[in-house]
Write an enzyme that holds these catalytic residues in place. Structure first.
Site, PDB file in Angstrom:
ATOM      1  N   ASP A  38     -42.388  -2.614  44.315  1.00 13.90           N
ATOM      2  CA  ASP A  38     -42.590  -2.707  43.053  1.00 13.90           C
ATOM      3  C   ASP A  38     -41.183  -3.295  42.337  1.00 13.90           C
ATOM      4  O   ASP A  38     -40.285  -3.933  43.176  1.00 13.90           O
ATOM      5  CB  ASP A  38     -42.569  -1.260  42.354  1.00 13.90           C
ATOM      6  CG  ASP A  38     -41.448  -0.257  43.263  1.00 13.90           C
ATOM      7  OD1 ASP A  38     -40.790  -0.626  43.780  1.00 13.90           O
ATOM      8  OD2 ASP A  38     -41.848   0.932  43.242  1.00 13.90           O
TER       9      ASP A  38
ATOM     10  N   ASN B 115     -42.231  13.644  42.392  1.00 14.63           N
ATOM     11  CA  ASN B 115     -43.372  14.006  41.864  1.00 14.63           C
ATOM     12  C   ASN B 115     -44.622  13.556  42.892  1.00 14.63           C
ATOM     13  O   ASN B 115     -46.018  13.346  42.638  1.00 14.63           O
ATOM     14  CB  ASN B 115     -43.834  13.327  40.475  1.00 14.63           C
ATOM     15  CG  ASN B 115     -43.673  11.823  40.431  1.00 14.63           C
ATOM     16  OD1 ASN B 115     -43.533  11.325  41.424  1.00 14.63           O
ATOM     17  ND2 ASN B 115     -43.693  11.237  39.245  1.00 14.63           N
TER      18      ASN B 115
ATOM     19  N   GLU C 140     -48.013   6.651  40.113  1.00 11.46           N
ATOM     20  CA  GLU C 140     -47.735   7.719  39.498  1.00 11.46           C
ATOM     21  C   GLU C 140     -48.736   8.911  39.376  1.00 11.46           C
ATOM     22  O   GLU C 140     -50.096   8.548  39.460  1.00 11.46           O
ATOM     23  CB  GLU C 140     -47.176   7.851  38.089  1.00 11.46           C
ATOM     24  CG  GLU C 140     -45.899   6.838  37.850  1.00 11.46           C
ATOM     25  CD  GLU C 140     -44.656   7.406  38.111  1.00 11.46           C
ATOM     26  OE1 GLU C 140     -44.441   8.347  39.380  1.00 11.46           O
ATOM     27  OE2 GLU C 140     -43.738   7.290  37.499  1.00 11.46           O
TER      28      GLU C 140
END
Ligand code: PGA
Length: 242
Positions: A67, A136, A143
């Protein structure tokens, strides 16, 4: 999933470096998928040491990073381009033309994402993908949410990620709100996957990653569908596993 638990960060990093090195020893022209963040730093340091000791030749490898922040130029010290050169590429004998990261400052993001997928395919696919994991449960910048992306995409970062990554910036306001990331499908296409996690903060995400359930609320849980995944954890990250 293979789970290796090491006593601390240093031992985790050493083990990870040995696995990456063995991949390259067996296949000098390996295509490696690489990650940024604080987790793999120790692994990069170990690999640099192996290279300096002339135990490892990295001149044949090709790399693709997971990324990059959207609209951060490569010379911005917070860009992942800068991170990778500073912490790894500048210290080994990789050929510059064999290094690829998503272009954060691309004018045509859709095209950049398509070209990224094509470039991975043209290189023969990723032999070994190294991953960190977000608190997370994100991998790359995939995400948690309603949906997960299959291919390389521009995505919005969650508030949790912006907050977690603000430690690298002067203030939270400076953290980019978007990034280009390889999709979950692009990651799962790798032949082998190596995920590293250390510290208590990652324990919950690791528990969900190996839970036996798939959920878009923990993107890493989809690694359970892959035939060759190794997790290397320190004791704290493994502390919620039974
Ligand atoms: P970290 O980030 O290695 O800095 O904890 C991991 C991630 O967010 O994927």
């Amino acid at each position: 999933m293979r789970i290796i638990i090491e006593k601390d960060y240093k031992a985790m990093s050493k083990k990870a470096a040995l696995i990456v090195a063995s991949q390259v020893l067996l296949k000098p022209k390996s295509v490696l998928g690489l990650a940024t963040g604080s987790t793999p730093l120790g692994m990069y340091r170990e690999l640099i040491e192996m290279y300096k000791r002339e135990e490892l030749d990295l001149s044949g490898i090709k790399t693709f990073n997971l990324d990059e922040y959207y609209q951060l130029p490569p010379d911005n010290p917070q860009s992942y381009y800068y991170f990778m050169y500073n912490n790894f590429f500048n210290h080994i004998n990789i050929k510059p033309e064999n290094i690829r990261l998503p272009k954060g400052i691309s004018q045509d993001v859709k095209r950049e994402c398509e070209e990224y997928e094509t470039a991975i395919e043209k290189a023969g696919g990723i032999d070994l993908q190294v991953l960190g994991i977000g608190e997370n449960g994100h991998i790359g910048f995939n995400e948690p949410g309603e949906h997960l992306r299959v291919q390389t995409q521009l995505i919005n970062l969650t508030d949790e990620t912006i907050n977690a990554n603000s430690r690298f910036f002067e203030s939270e306001d400076e953290v980019p709100r978007q990034a280009i990331t390889m999709g979950l499908g692009s990651i799962l296409k790798a032949r082998r996957i190596l995920l590293l996690a250390n510290g208590k903060k990652k324990a919950q995400a690791i528990k969900k990653t190996v839970s036996g359930y798939l959920t878009t609320k923990c993107p890493a849980s989809f690694l359970q569908t892959h035939p060759d995944v190794t997790l290397i954890l320190d004791k704290e990250a493994a502390s919620l596993l039974s």
